[in-house]
Write a protein that holds these residues in place. Structure first.
Motif, PDB file in Angstrom:
ATOM      1  N   ASP A 201       0.829  -1.206   0.000  1.00 23.23           N
ATOM      2  CA  ASP A 201       0.000   0.000   0.000  1.00 23.23           C
ATOM      3  C   ASP A 201       0.871   1.267   0.000  1.00 23.23           C
ATOM      4  O   ASP A 201       0.542   2.251  -0.669  1.00 23.23           O
ATOM      5  CB  ASP A 201      -0.925   0.000   1.218  1.00 23.23           C
ATOM      6  N   ALA A 204       2.217   1.648  -3.499  1.00 25.85           N
ATOM      7  CA  ALA A 204       1.196   2.155  -4.416  1.00 25.85           C
ATOM      8  C   ALA A 204       1.037   3.661  -4.267  1.00 25.85           C
ATOM      9  O   ALA A 204       0.925   4.393  -5.256  1.00 25.85           O
ATOM     10  CB  ALA A 204      -0.136   1.451  -4.149  1.00 25.85           C
ATOM     11  N   HIS A 207       4.119   5.466  -5.652  1.00 25.57           N
ATOM     12  CA  HIS A 207       4.144   5.483  -7.119  1.00 25.57           C
ATOM     13  C   HIS A 207       3.405   6.697  -7.674  1.00 25.57           C
ATOM     14  O   HIS A 207       3.783   7.229  -8.720  1.00 25.57           O
ATOM     15  CB  HIS A 207       3.519   4.194  -7.656  1.00 25.57           C
ATOM     16  N   THR A 292       3.285  -2.840  -7.301  1.00 20.72           N
ATOM     17  CA  THR A 292       3.186  -4.148  -6.673  1.00 20.72           C
ATOM     18  C   THR A 292       3.483  -5.277  -7.648  1.00 20.72           C
ATOM     19  O   THR A 292       3.398  -6.436  -7.284  1.00 20.72           O
ATOM     20  CB  THR A 292       1.780  -4.347  -6.097  1.00 20.72           C
TER      21      THR A 292
END
Length: 314
Positions: A201, A204, A207, A292
């Motif tokens: 998480d 993510a 990113h 991921t």
């Protein structure tokens, strides 16, 4: 009868293209002026990035004496041949000073032969040439310690460009730890990022704030791979420093804007030197997958083995 309460109007802002037209600057000049901090920007709608210019900033710049000529002088960029002529030295000496890290590039592009062409700020070159302390570097034999470094193959142009670009991203990030974390992650291989930020998480979210490499060619093309090689840290000490900085910023994010789910336990690996770690086998510049997803083994070295030796930088 209660008075109607209205929210204050947001300042009028323009996107980069409109602001550049209003200021009478080419888009490349405008972008570099923002990069150097000569033009102030504000976040986009929603607070992501700093891609818009307030009307007040445009009016302030237009009111300055000599504008836009003064800004154009400060963002003028030159290549090796022009830079050497400006500093009154042979092009070969100019390139040697740049490889030694004494002249720092501000931009690069790939020519039609996919050779890297570095660009330098003309203003900085003039200042370097005018500094009496650099007189021995401009004419005469290169000092012995520097000759030894050149003979060993030192070339700090890409690393110095990355350092300069990182400074720009950190200025744009202000005090937002997620944006700062994204700035450090921008110069690390995705494998290194996944090794530091092991919670899916958090990766993510990171990113979203991780700037991509400058656009050079279609994604996956040889030109894109070469550009990514320049934007990715290669030296163990540089990688280790970026990993440590990224780990620190991620710790700050947990207090500032934590990810929706608990983070996985982290160990001390980001603080260890790159030489002490066992890293997965991979190419020099793998693609940048979703945070991921597993990192594919494609890279610059594999491409070079297929296509032959890499063209020399100029």
């Amino acid at each position: 009868m209660s008075a109607e309460i209205t929210a204050p109007a947001r300042p009028l802002t323009w996107g980069p293209s409109r602001a550049a037209r209003e200021l009478g600057l080419r888009r490349s000049e405008f972008d570099l002026a923002v990069h150097l901090g000569l033009i102030r920007t504000v976040p986009d709608e929603g607070g992501a990035g700093r891609g818009r210019i307030e009307r007040a900033e445009v009016d302030s710049l237009l009111g300055q004496d000599g504008f836009p000529g003064t800004v154009r002088e400060r963002v003028e960029v030159v290549g090796v041949t022009q830079g050497a002529a400006l500093m009154e030295m042979p092009a070969g000496r100019f390139s040697r000073l740049a490889r030694l890290g004494l002249l720092v590039p501000v931009r690069f592009y790939l020519n039609r032969y996919r050779a890297v062409v570095w660009l330098y700020l003309a203003e900085e070159l003039r200042q370097f040439a005018a500094d009496g302390a650099n007189a021995s570097l401009l004419k005469g034999p290169t000092p012995e310690p520097l000759r030894g470094r050149l003979a060993a193959g030192v070339d700090l142009r890409a690393r110095n460009w990355r350092g300069r670009q990182l400074g720009f991203l950190l200025r744009q990030a202000d005090d937002d730890p997620w944006q700062r974390a994204g700035a450090f992650a921008a110069f690390l291989d995705p494998v290194e990022v996944a090794d530091v930020v092991r919670d899916p998480d958090e990766r993510a979210r990171l990113h979203r704030f991780r700037p991509g490499p400058p656009g050079h060619g279609a994604p996956g093309s040889p030109s894109a791979h070469l550009a990514e090689a320049i934007t990715t840290a290669a030296d163990p000490d540089e990688i280790g420093w970026l990993r440590s900085a990224l780990a620190q910023e991620i710790r700050e994010t947990r207090a500032h804007r934590p990810s929706p789910h608990p983070a996985a336990p982290q160990d001390d690996r980001p603080e260890r030197t790159a030489a002490a770690r066992t890293r997965p086998a991979r190419g020099a510049t793998p693609g940048r997958p979703a945070p991921t997803a597993p990192v594919p083994p494609r890279g610059l070295r594999a491409w070079l083995r297929r296509r032959g030796p890499r063209p020399a930088a100029v």
